[in-house]
Scaffold this active site. Structure first.
Site, mmCIF file in Angstrom:
data_model
loop_
_atom_site.group_PDB
_atom_site.id
_atom_site.type_symbol
_atom_site.label_atom_id
_atom_site.label_comp_id
_atom_site.label_asym_id
_atom_site.label_seq_id
_atom_site.Cartn_x
_atom_site.Cartn_y
_atom_site.Cartn_z
ATOM 1 N N TYR A 79 1.423 -1.019 -0.155
ATOM 2 C CA TYR A 79 -0.170 -0.142 -0.032
ATOM 3 C C TYR A 79 1.097 1.138 0.198
ATOM 4 C CZ TYR A 79 -3.238 3.488 2.094
ATOM 5 O OH TYR A 79 -3.310 4.556 1.196
ATOM 6 N N GLU A 84 -3.889 7.673 -3.957
ATOM 7 C CA GLU A 84 -3.469 6.226 -3.097
ATOM 8 C C GLU A 84 -3.551 5.178 -4.448
ATOM 9 O OE1 GLU A 84 -6.283 4.410 0.565
ATOM 10 O OE2 GLU A 84 -6.909 4.208 -1.381
#
Ligand code: GDP
Ligand code: MN
Length: 396
Positions: free
Chosen positions: A101, A205
């Site tokens: 991530y 993101e």
């Protein structure tokens, strides 16, 4: 404003970030045509302005053109978290060895941009931050200095270390060339920072950021939020937004702020502070607003009339509270606008309108409204009375 995944990936590609080859499609046949051009297998992904598509069945890896056609058809008919799917993205499937991530986010806690990295991707990073906070790396970025190279290298080092012990997938695969992979990851951190900075984003993101078996790095997902207050200097991005509610658009064009809520009292006021405090007092008294319109300072009669028309166009408005404290706004202008709209809007019939007018031109405005003798208008003395009466009318 949230971008669709394929729009975010186009920004990534323009910034030199590694994304899978792919294109959006609007029908099953169009999706199959893209797949044929790219070569199979492909991933078919719901384009919708929310996350959690994977869990909702909105991401499918397909091995044949028939599968692509069928998956695209099903996904295009889906809703995810109440939002209709706008298109599908068809892209070359990626063989995943590790998922991580990576994000650049405007952090309230840090009062500035923050690079966030976790060695376990594909998961809900908020859950991970709660259960295993040590697994989340946070690197605050000085907005004046920008991202420094050592910071990107720190993140890359953490990523390579995490991949060595990764449990996604179940069996860790050693990296073939850790130093080369680390360089690619550092370049991705720099690229994400550029997108965040240059496009006035508040969130960029990538979840998952993928490392393939041969050590390549791919941004498999893209979630980009652009700061609405900066859209004026990014007309190319502003054009990518969802179709606004037609009433909200009309209001904006007239310089009004109009917001739809889900109760049954319509609220008109002048100035954000006054409108918010009116909503708070309504809520404290057990009332629920259906919508509100802020006519701002110095509103003309025409603007007030439009505000009332918009308020009445909302479904389920059973009573209206008008709270005006005149400074540069003049009470008689407000009164003229209310009168015009009440006379010409059929939806106004039978809806009680409680009006508190104070400040500049209040006496003149009250006199105009009283002289008109409109049956559903009631002038009130203060905000407490306004709130009490409108809530009573809502319950009636
Ligand atoms: P989200 O659920 O809305 O965040 O959608 P993502 O784009 O992150 O996809 C969800 C998951 O689908 C990813 O974590 C991957 O595990 C999987 N996935 C997406 N694209 C591919 C692909 O090209 N190949 C493979 N094998 N899996 C994929
Ligand atoms: Mn994702």
């Amino acid at each position: 404003m949230d971008l669709l995944e394929h729009q975010g990936k186009a920004l990534f590609a323009a910034a030199g970030l590694p994304v899978p080859a792919g294109r959006p499609a609007g029908t099953g046949d169009a999706a199959a045509a893209v797949a044929e051009e790219l070569g199979l297998p492909v991933a078919v992904k719901a384009q919708v302005r929310t996350g959690g598509r994977g869990k909702a069945g909105g991401v499918r890896v397909c091995r044949t053109l028939d599968e692509v056609r069928a998956a695209a058809g099903e996904i295009l008919a889906m809703t995810v978290r109440g939002l209709a799917v706008e298109a599908v993205l068809v892209e070359r499937a990626v063989a995943i060895a590790h998922e991580a991530y990576l994000a650049v986010v405007l952090s309230r806690a840090h009062r500035g941009p923050l690079v966030v990295f976790a060695g376990e991707g594909g998961v809900d990073v908020e859950d991970l931050a709660r259960t295993r906070p040590e697994a989340v790396v946070r690197v605050p970025v000085d907005p004046l200095l920008g991202l420094c190279d050592y910071q990107a290298r720190d993140v890359a080092a953490a990523a390579v270390a995490a991949a060595a012990t990764s449990r996604t997938p179940a069996r860790p695969t050693p990296l073939v060339e850790p130093a080369a992979t680390a360089k690619r990851i550092a370049a991705v951190v720099h690229g994400l920072w550029r997108v965040y900075h240059d496009r006035d984003a508040t969130l960029v993101e990538v979840n998952p950021l993928v490392i393939t078996a041969d050590g390549d790095v791919v941004c498999l997902d893209a979630k980009v939020t652009i700061d609405d207050n900066a859209l004026w200097r990014h007309p190319d991005l502003a054009a990518l937004g969802p179709e606004p509610d037609p009433r909200e658009r009309r209001a904006r064009e007239a310089g009004l702020s109009y917001i739809v809520l889900d109760g049954d009292i319509g609220v008109i006021g002048n100035g954000a502070g006054l409108v918010m405090s009116t909503l708070d007092q309504l809520a404290a008294a057990g009332g629920r607003a259906a919508n509100f319109c802020d006519v701002g300072g110095g509103a003309s009669a025409a603007a007030v009339a439009l505000a009332l028309e918009l308020i009445l166009s909302g479904p389920g408005v059973r009573a209206i509270a008008v709270n005006i404290f005149g400074g540069i706004t003049r009470g008689e202008e407000v009164a003229r606008g209310l009168i015009e709209a009440l006379k010409t809007t059929p939806a106004a019939a039978g809806v009680p309108v409680y009006v508190r007018l104070a400040g500049t031109g209040a006496a003149e405005g009250r006199a105009l409204l009283a002289a008109e003798g409109l049956v559903n208008v009631r002038l009130v003395g203060d905000v407490a009375e306004l709130v009490r009466l409108v809530c009573a009318a809502e319950g009636a």
